[in-house]
Write a protein that holds these residues in place. Structure first.
Motif, PDB file in Angstrom:
ATOM      1  N   PRO A   1      63.600  45.285   6.819  1.00  0.00           N
ATOM      2  CA  PRO A   1      63.122  45.721   5.494  1.00  0.00           C
ATOM      3  C   PRO A   1      63.899  45.124   4.326  1.00  0.00           C
ATOM      4  CG  PRO A   1      64.522  47.403   6.414  1.00  0.00           C
ATOM      5  CD  PRO A   1      64.466  46.314   7.449  1.00  0.00           C
ATOM      6  N   LEU A   2      64.933  44.301   4.639  1.00  0.00           N
ATOM      7  CA  LEU A   2      65.739  43.725   3.557  1.00  0.00           C
ATOM      8  C   LEU A   2      64.882  42.886   2.625  1.00  0.00           C
ATOM      9  CD1 LEU A   2      68.493  43.276   2.246  1.00  0.00           C
ATOM     10  CD2 LEU A   2      68.850  41.350   3.815  1.00  0.00           C
TER      11      LEU A   2
ATOM     12  N   VAL B   1      68.825  51.742   3.879  1.00  0.00           N
ATOM     13  CA  VAL B   1      67.717  51.978   4.807  1.00  0.00           C
ATOM     14  C   VAL B   1      68.177  53.011   5.828  1.00  0.00           C
ATOM     15  CG1 VAL B   1      66.206  50.989   6.569  1.00  0.00           C
ATOM     16  CG2 VAL B   1      66.775  49.655   4.528  1.00  0.00           C
ATOM     17  N   GLY B   2      67.497  54.149   5.880  1.00  0.00           N
ATOM     18  CA  GLY B   2      67.859  55.177   6.843  1.00  0.00           C
ATOM     19  C   GLY B   2      69.299  55.632   6.723  1.00  0.00           C
ATOM     20  N   GLY B   3      69.809  55.659   5.504  1.00  0.00           N
ATOM     21  CA  GLY B   3      71.183  56.080   5.286  1.00  0.00           C
ATOM     22  C   GLY B   3      72.217  55.007   5.527  1.00  0.00           C
TER      23      GLY B   3
ATOM     24  N   PRO C   1      57.950  54.897   4.116  1.00  0.00           N
ATOM     25  CA  PRO C   1      59.180  54.533   3.408  1.00  0.00           C
ATOM     26  C   PRO C   1      59.843  53.308   4.024  1.00  0.00           C
ATOM     27  CG  PRO C   1      59.548  56.457   4.799  1.00  0.00           C
ATOM     28  CD  PRO C   1      58.070  56.167   4.861  1.00  0.00           C
ATOM     29  N   LEU C   2      60.407  52.468   3.159  1.00  0.00           N
ATOM     30  CA  LEU C   2      61.138  51.287   3.601  1.00  0.00           C
ATOM     31  C   LEU C   2      62.632  51.408   3.323  1.00  0.00           C
ATOM     32  CD1 LEU C   2      58.689  48.477   2.446  1.00  0.00           C
ATOM     33  CD2 LEU C   2      59.170  49.170   4.794  1.00  0.00           C
TER      34      LEU C   2
ATOM     35  N   GLY D   1      72.593  46.107   1.925  1.00  0.00           N
ATOM     36  CA  GLY D   1      72.783  45.108   0.884  1.00  0.00           C
ATOM     37  C   GLY D   1      73.163  45.767  -0.425  1.00  0.00           C
ATOM     38  N   ALA D   2      73.315  44.937  -1.467  1.00  0.00           N
ATOM     39  CA  ALA D   2      73.701  45.475  -2.771  1.00  0.00           C
ATOM     40  C   ALA D   2      73.298  44.501  -3.868  1.00  0.00           C
ATOM     41  CB  ALA D   2      75.207  45.732  -2.829  1.00  0.00           C
ATOM     42  N   ILE D   3      73.092  45.052  -5.072  1.00  0.00           N
ATOM     43  CA  ILE D   3      72.839  44.268  -6.278  1.00  0.00           C
ATOM     44  C   ILE D   3      74.066  44.421  -7.167  1.00  0.00           C
ATOM     45  CG2 ILE D   3      71.231  43.846  -8.184  1.00  0.00           C
ATOM     46  CD1 ILE D   3      69.267  45.722  -6.694  1.00  0.00           C
TER      47      ILE D   3
END
Length: 252
Positions: A228-229, A168-170, A149-150, A174-176
């Motif tokens: 992972p971003l 990532v990991g809770g 998982p990423l 970032g956001a869309i």
């Protein structure tokens, strides 16, 4: 009465050594026998974690995503091109059974079922994307082809300007953010809110002529991103139609 002397043989070394010393029946000799070495067992060999080469898709400042035209759309499939119109990869919906395709043919309710997408470049699969079955809010799980998982793309709201969080990991990384509630322009930001990429319908480049339908769009990445971003931005950009925007038929 004197005790009898022991018979000749190997006995613990009276000098305190770890081995045994030969007793000839009359006295100790210079012959010493060391204890046998403990058995040596081979150490188990574990395979090293697979190192994934960074995909060429993550190195492009501009990607053009173009849906492949079909008479009846039963499986989502997209070509991914660079800014010069050269195809670099594809996004393909996988894991659909014949029954699922038939269900999609006669209804639009498949949007509420689980979707699985595979992002590929010339070397093979790059990312696996799973959008579990949903009613109102979507969630896309992003992983390596081996299942590692990423992170996740999680819908943050239902009404108003749609927003998806990159998690990532809770932790929010970032956001869309849509420009308005029916926009095709999306801003992708990092954890600080700074825009790092943009999804749009217009771009003053060679690939502009490719944008002939609502299912074709341009992804502009403003800078080279680290993992992972980087993979989450690529996943969100390449699946905004199938996994995110397409839900406008339903509650979104």
């Amino acid at each position: 009465m004197a005790s009898p002397t022991p018979p000749p043989g190997w006995y613990p070394d009276p000098a305190g050594g770890p081995g045994t010393r030969w007793w000839d029946g009359q006295g100790w000799t210079e012959h010493v026998q060391q204890p046998p070495a403990p058995p040596q067992y081979p150490q188990p060999q574990y395979p090293a974690p697979q190192q994934w080469a960074r995909s060429v898709l993550l190195e492009q400042p501009v990607l053009v995503v173009q849906q492949k035209t079909k008479l009846i759309e039963l499986t989502n499939e997209y070509g991914v091109f660079d800014g010069n119109g050269q195809q670099l990869g594809a996004v393909v919906q996988v894991g659909q059974s014949t029954l699922r395709k038939a269900f999609r043919f006669v209804s639009e309710f498949d949007q509420f079922l689980t979707h699985r997408l595979e992002v590929r470049d010339a070397t093979g699969p790059v990312l696996m994307l799973t959008r579990p079955a949903k009613v109102m809010r979507s969630r896309v799980q992003v992983s390596r082809p081996d299942g590692q998982p990423l992170g996740e793309i999680v819908q943050a709201n239902v009404l108003g300007k749609i927003r998806f969080d990159l998690v990532v990991g809770g932790q929010l990384v970032g956001a869309i953010q849509a420009e308005n509630w029916r926009a095709w322009d999306f801003s992708i930001g990092d954890g600080s809110g700074r825009e790092v990429a943009r999804i749009t319908k217009t771009w003053e480049g060679l690939a502009r002529t490719m944008l002939t339908t609502a299912d074709n769009y341009v992804v502009q990445v403003h800078q080279r991103l680290e993992e992972p971003l980087a993979s989450l931005v690529l996943a969100s950009a390449l699946t905004v139609d199938t996994a995110l925007k397409q839900d406008e038929r339903g509650f979104n």
